[in-house]
Design a protein around this motif. Structure first.
Motif, short mmCIF file in Angstrom:
data_model
loop_
_atom_site.label_atom_id
_atom_site.label_comp_id
_atom_site.label_asym_id
_atom_site.label_seq_id
_atom_site.Cartn_x
_atom_site.Cartn_y
_atom_site.Cartn_z
N THR A 1 0.84 -1.19 0.00
CA THR A 1 0.00 0.00 0.00
C THR A 1 0.87 1.24 0.00
OG1 THR A 1 -0.12 0.01 2.41
CG2 THR A 1 -1.92 -1.08 1.23
N GLY A 2 0.26 2.36 -0.36
CA GLY A 2 1.02 3.60 -0.29
C GLY A 2 0.30 4.75 -0.96
N GLY A 3 0.92 5.90 -0.83
CA GLY A 3 0.37 7.09 -1.45
C GLY A 3 0.83 8.35 -0.76
N ASP A 4 0.29 9.45 -1.23
CA ASP A 4 0.62 10.76 -0.67
C ASP A 4 0.29 10.82 0.82
OD1 ASP A 4 1.58 12.12 -3.00
OD2 ASP A 4 -0.49 12.30 -3.69
N LYS A 5 -0.83 10.23 1.18
CA LYS A 5 -1.27 10.21 2.58
C LYS A 5 -1.95 8.88 2.86
CE LYS A 5 -5.01 13.26 1.07
NZ LYS A 5 -4.62 13.31 -0.30
N GLU A 6 -2.06 8.51 4.11
CA GLU A 6 -2.61 7.21 4.47
C GLU A 6 -4.02 7.00 3.95
OE1 GLU A 6 -3.17 4.42 8.37
OE2 GLU A 6 -1.48 5.83 8.31
N SER A 7 -4.80 8.06 3.85
CA SER A 7 -6.17 7.92 3.34
C SER A 7 -6.19 7.57 1.85
CB SER A 7 -6.97 9.20 3.59
OG SER A 7 -6.37 10.30 2.91
N ASP A 8 -5.05 7.65 1.16
CA ASP A 8 -4.96 7.24 -0.24
C ASP A 8 -4.75 5.74 -0.40
OD1 ASP A 8 -5.25 9.80 -1.28
OD2 ASP A 8 -3.09 10.20 -1.28
N HIS A 9 -4.36 5.05 0.67
CA HIS A 9 -4.16 3.60 0.60
C HIS A 9 -5.50 2.95 0.29
CE1 HIS A 9 -0.31 3.77 3.26
NE2 HIS A 9 -0.43 4.84 2.52
N HIS A 10 -5.48 1.91 -0.51
CA HIS A 10 -6.72 1.28 -0.94
C HIS A 10 -6.41 -0.11 -1.48
CE1 HIS A 10 -4.95 2.96 -4.57
NE2 HIS A 10 -5.60 2.05 -5.24
N ILE A 11 -7.44 -0.79 -1.92
CA ILE A 11 -7.28 -2.06 -2.62
C ILE A 11 -7.60 -1.79 -4.09
CG2 ILE A 11 -8.11 -4.42 -2.89
CD1 ILE A 11 -8.79 -4.36 0.12
N GLY A 12 -6.58 -1.91 -4.94
CA GLY A 12 -6.77 -1.70 -6.37
C GLY A 12 -6.81 -3.00 -7.14
N ALA A 13 -6.10 -4.01 -6.64
CA ALA A 13 -6.08 -5.32 -7.30
C ALA A 13 -5.64 -6.38 -6.31
CB ALA A 13 -5.13 -5.31 -8.49
N ILE A 14 -6.06 -7.60 -6.61
CA ILE A 14 -5.71 -8.77 -5.81
C ILE A 14 -5.32 -9.89 -6.77
CG2 ILE A 14 -6.53 -10.51 -4.18
CD1 ILE A 14 -8.66 -8.45 -3.31
N SER A 15 -4.16 -10.49 -6.54
CA SER A 15 -3.75 -11.66 -7.32
C SER A 15 -3.41 -12.79 -6.37
CB SER A 15 -2.52 -11.35 -8.19
OG SER A 15 -2.84 -10.45 -9.22
N THR A 16 -3.85 -13.98 -6.73
CA THR A 16 -3.51 -15.18 -5.98
C THR A 16 -2.85 -16.17 -6.93
OG1 THR A 16 -5.35 -14.91 -4.44
CG2 THR A 16 -4.43 -17.13 -4.64
N ILE A 17 -1.74 -16.73 -6.48
CA ILE A 17 -1.06 -17.77 -7.25
C ILE A 17 -1.14 -19.07 -6.45
CG2 ILE A 17 1.25 -17.22 -6.37
CD1 ILE A 17 2.25 -17.87 -9.30
N TYR A 18 -1.45 -20.14 -7.15
CA TYR A 18 -1.60 -21.45 -6.53
C TYR A 18 -1.19 -22.51 -7.56
CZ TYR A 18 -5.73 -21.65 -9.44
OH TYR A 18 -6.57 -21.64 -10.53
N ARG A 19 -0.97 -23.71 -7.09
CA ARG A 19 -0.63 -24.82 -8.00
C ARG A 19 -1.90 -25.56 -8.39
NH1 ARG A 19 4.27 -24.82 -9.64
NH2 ARG A 19 5.86 -24.13 -8.19
N ASP A 20 -2.10 -25.76 -9.68
CA ASP A 20 -3.23 -26.52 -10.19
C ASP A 20 -3.14 -27.95 -9.63
OD1 ASP A 20 -4.30 -28.51 -12.42
OD2 ASP A 20 -5.38 -26.60 -12.63
N LEU A 21 -4.25 -28.47 -9.12
CA LEU A 21 -4.24 -29.79 -8.49
C LEU A 21 -3.89 -30.92 -9.46
CD1 LEU A 21 -7.36 -29.49 -6.16
CD2 LEU A 21 -4.94 -29.36 -5.53
N GLU A 22 -4.26 -30.77 -10.71
CA GLU A 22 -3.99 -31.83 -11.68
C GLU A 22 -2.62 -31.71 -12.34
OE1 GLU A 22 -7.19 -32.21 -14.47
OE2 GLU A 22 -8.69 -32.25 -12.88
#
Length: 121
Positions: free
Chosen positions: A27-48
């Motif tokens: 997170t980051g920005g000019d001020k703490e109130s600028d912190h937010h969630i813009g994207a989420i990525s998850t990496i995992y191993r395919d079971l097969e």
């Protein structure tokens, strides 16, 4: 503004173990109130196939997925388990070269935090 630099401590990263999985928050920005969630990525191993798979959700109008997908893949090279990266960094009125500086600073903070965490565990 040509000499503009990302203010020190303006971008933060946390790495948290959740059982055998990992949560990384950038997170980051000019001020703490600028912190937010813009994207989420998850990496995992395919079971097969055992091949790594990345799932990403991006909030419309945000570009953090350009960071989270690659960061998840890099983190997966050094961490075992599933990895989720949440990112939200905002600075007002940046020019193209300033955006590049924020991207570079985000990578530096991410890598520094990730490798410090590895060295302490």
């Amino acid at each position: 503004m040509s000499g503009w630099k990302v203010p020190e401590q303006a971008i933060q990263c946390r790495v948290t173990a959740i059982g055998r999985d990992w949560l990384i928050v950038l997170t980051g920005g000019d001020k703490e109130s600028d912190h937010h969630i813009g994207a989420i990525s998850t990496i995992y191993r395919d079971l097969e196939t055992e091949e790594p798979q990345v799932m990403t959700q991006s909030i419309p109008g945000h570009k953090e997925h350009l960071l989270t997908e690659d960061m998840a893949q890099e983190a997966a090279q050094v961490l075992n388990g599933n990895i989720t990266i949440i990112a939200g960094v905002h600075f007002d009125h940046l020019k193209k070269e300033q955006i590049a500086a924020v991207v570079d600073a985000s990578w530096q903070v991410f890598r520094s935090t990730l490798y410090k965490h590895l060295n302490h565990n």
